[in-house]
Enzyme design. Structure first.
Site, PDB file in Angstrom:
ATOM      1  N   ASP A  56     -10.843 -35.726  -5.915  1.00 52.69           N
ATOM      2  CA  ASP A  56     -12.188 -35.919  -5.407  1.00 52.69           C
ATOM      3  C   ASP A  56     -11.648 -35.789  -3.728  1.00 52.69           C
ATOM      4  OD1 ASP A  56     -15.211 -36.136  -4.469  1.00 52.69           O
ATOM      5  OD2 ASP A  56     -14.472 -38.251  -4.717  1.00 52.69           O
ATOM      6  N   ASN A 112     -13.342 -51.270  30.764  1.00 49.55           N
ATOM      7  CA  ASN A 112     -14.704 -50.522  29.722  1.00 49.55           C
ATOM      8  C   ASN A 112     -14.572 -49.868  28.402  1.00 49.55           C
ATOM      9  OD1 ASN A 112     -13.868 -48.378  31.402  1.00 49.55           O
ATOM     10  ND2 ASN A 112     -16.427 -48.026  31.364  1.00 49.55           N
ATOM     11  N   GLY A 113     -13.472 -49.638  27.966  1.00 49.15           N
ATOM     12  CA  GLY A 113     -13.229 -48.469  26.640  1.00 49.15           C
ATOM     13  C   GLY A 113     -12.475 -46.956  27.157  1.00 49.15           C
ATOM     14  N   GLU A 114     -13.630 -46.630  28.262  1.00 50.75           N
ATOM     15  CA  GLU A 114     -13.395 -44.748  28.309  1.00 50.75           C
ATOM     16  C   GLU A 114     -12.023 -44.458  28.477  1.00 50.75           C
ATOM     17  OE1 GLU A 114     -14.958 -44.454  32.375  1.00 50.75           O
ATOM     18  OE2 GLU A 114     -16.674 -44.524  31.648  1.00 50.75           O
ATOM     19  N   LYS A 117     -24.288 -38.458 -11.745  1.00 51.21           N
ATOM     20  CA  LYS A 117     -24.227 -39.469 -10.830  1.00 51.21           C
ATOM     21  C   LYS A 117     -25.773 -38.939 -10.250  1.00 51.21           C
ATOM     22  CE  LYS A 117     -21.230 -38.741  -6.354  1.00 51.21           C
ATOM     23  NZ  LYS A 117     -20.714 -39.146  -6.028  1.00 51.21           N
ATOM     24  N   ARG A 126     -27.276 -40.571  -6.693  1.00 49.39           N
ATOM     25  CA  ARG A 126     -26.882 -41.521  -5.492  1.00 49.39           C
ATOM     26  C   ARG A 126     -28.274 -42.347  -4.771  1.00 49.39           C
ATOM     27  NH1 ARG A 126     -22.863 -41.837  -2.095  1.00 49.39           N
ATOM     28  NH2 ARG A 126     -21.196 -40.530  -2.711  1.00 49.39           N
ATOM     29  N   GLY A 183     -16.296 -46.876  -4.736  1.00 48.60           N
ATOM     30  CA  GLY A 183     -17.692 -46.673  -5.602  1.00 48.60           C
ATOM     31  C   GLY A 183     -18.147 -46.171  -6.411  1.00 48.60           C
ATOM     32  N   THR A 184     -18.002 -44.964  -5.887  1.00 47.16           N
ATOM     33  CA  THR A 184     -18.089 -44.226  -6.780  1.00 47.16           C
ATOM     34  C   THR A 184     -16.888 -43.591  -7.955  1.00 47.16           C
ATOM     35  OG1 THR A 184     -19.474 -41.949  -5.593  1.00 47.16           O
ATOM     36  CG2 THR A 184     -17.516 -40.743  -7.420  1.00 47.16           C
ATOM     37  N   THR A 194     -15.862 -46.194  -0.014  1.00 52.34           N
ATOM     38  CA  THR A 194     -15.788 -47.892  -0.170  1.00 52.34           C
ATOM     39  C   THR A 194     -15.089 -47.882  -1.861  1.00 52.34           C
ATOM     40  OG1 THR A 194     -17.930 -46.823  -0.643  1.00 52.34           O
ATOM     41  CG2 THR A 194     -17.541 -48.508   1.378  1.00 52.34           C
TER      42      THR A 194
END
Length: 323
Positions: free
Chosen positions: A225, A42-44, A197, A199, A232-233, A230
């Site tokens: 940074d 069950n993923g435990e 920027k 957001r 995007g920045t 993703t």
């Protein structure tokens, strides 16, 4: 009765980034401790240490990579198992600290999940936490136990010193990275610029880069940074810098999260080079990136673990710049 005290170092790895943990252990001339990690149907998660840890100084290395929640729970369960097996001291080594971006309330009825995660480490039995380039330094204050904040700054600065030639400028991608950019500019002897920027609040990971404050024309721009998610920045910033006359655009980020569609964005961007560390495993798609360089943070982690084990200063290793 008098007993001569002795210390025993044991290093364990979760399943998130075993190669990094192996590199750390090799530098310290140790072997990773044997631990059984498995999951029920069950993923435990199930954890069991194969040798005694009683009285040992134990370090559990685990980056919170995708699937983030699985790897967080795995590390917490590993820590709980060590506590119940009578380990003398337990240090959670978290190169990439999950939920670090949720460190404060920006809008009404939001959680502060980074604080929740810090509480969970203490509840599991961690005596100390070690992380690298947190999204914000204030996360160190979310726990009453020692929290060592390491930095990849010096490794990046050494790499850039040997790579760059000609006039350059360090660029902060937003107001929150100004202090970090100042440190890089000091190490490299360059000027600094800032990208303002905005957001979007209706969508996650969506940013509009607006304008550049500072001189970037006819210079090699280096964006600094803590992470690339993703992208995007980063891509918006690189595009803006090229439009303002930058000769080339590079980016430095400690944590290469590289969630979809980051790889495609980077591949088709104005970036000449993206430099990250191996704090997180690379997604398979990132192997196609020809402008990606990966530096190892294993030496910094190994130095910090050795200092903690011998009760020496950690901040001294980073010249007091790890805050």
């Amino acid at each position: 009765m008098r007993v001569a005290s002795s210390k025993r170092l044991m290093i364990f790895s979760g399943s998130a980034n075993v190669p990094l943990a192996e590199d750390v252990a090799e530098i310290l001339e140790e072997k990773l401790g044997a631990v059984e990690l498995s999951s029920f149907a069950n993923g435990e998660i199930y954890v069991r240490y194969k040798k005694s840890v009683r009285g040992a100084d134990c370090f559990v290395i685990q980056s919170h990579s995708s699937p983030v929640n699985h790897h967080i729970m795995e590390q917490l369960i590993m820590i709980d198992a060590l506590q119940r097996a009578s380990a003398k001291r337990i240090t959670a080594v978290v190169p990439f600290f999950g939920y670090a971006r949720q460190d404060k309330k920006v809008r009404a009825r939001e959680p502060i999940t980074a604080r929740l995660l810090a509480d969970m480490f203490l509840a599991a039995g961690a005596d100390r936490i070690v992380s690298v380039d947190l999204h914000t330094g204030q996360i160190q204050g979310f726990t009453s136990k020692p929290f060592d904040h390491l930095t990849a700054l010096h490794g990046f600065a050494d790499y850039l010193t040997g790579t760059l030639s000609g006039p350059s400028v360090i660029v902060s991608p937003d107001s929150g990275r100004v202090k970090l950019a100042e440190k890089y500019a000091k190490h490299l002897g360059t000027e600094m610029a800032l990208i303002y920027k905005r957001r979007r609040t209706d969508l996650r990971n969506e940013v509009e880069a607006l304008w550049v404050v500072g001189e970037v024309e006819d210079r090699h721009a280096i964006i600094v940074d803590d992470m690339v998610d993703t992208a995007g920045t980063l891509i918006s910033a690189a595009k803006l810098l090229k439009a303002r006359g930058a000769l080339t655009v590079r980016a430095v980020a400690t944590h290469g999260v590289l969630s979809h569609p980051a790889v495609d964005r980077i591949k088709n961007s104005a970036l000449e080079e993206l430099i990250i560390t191996n704090s997180l495993p690379l997604p398979p798609a990132a192997e196609s990136l020809t402008n990606l360089s990966v530096l190892s943070i294993a030496p910094q982690l190994a130095q910090a673990i050795e200092a903690i084990f011998h009760d020496r200063s950690v901040s001294k290793l980073f010249r007091g710049e790890n805050f």
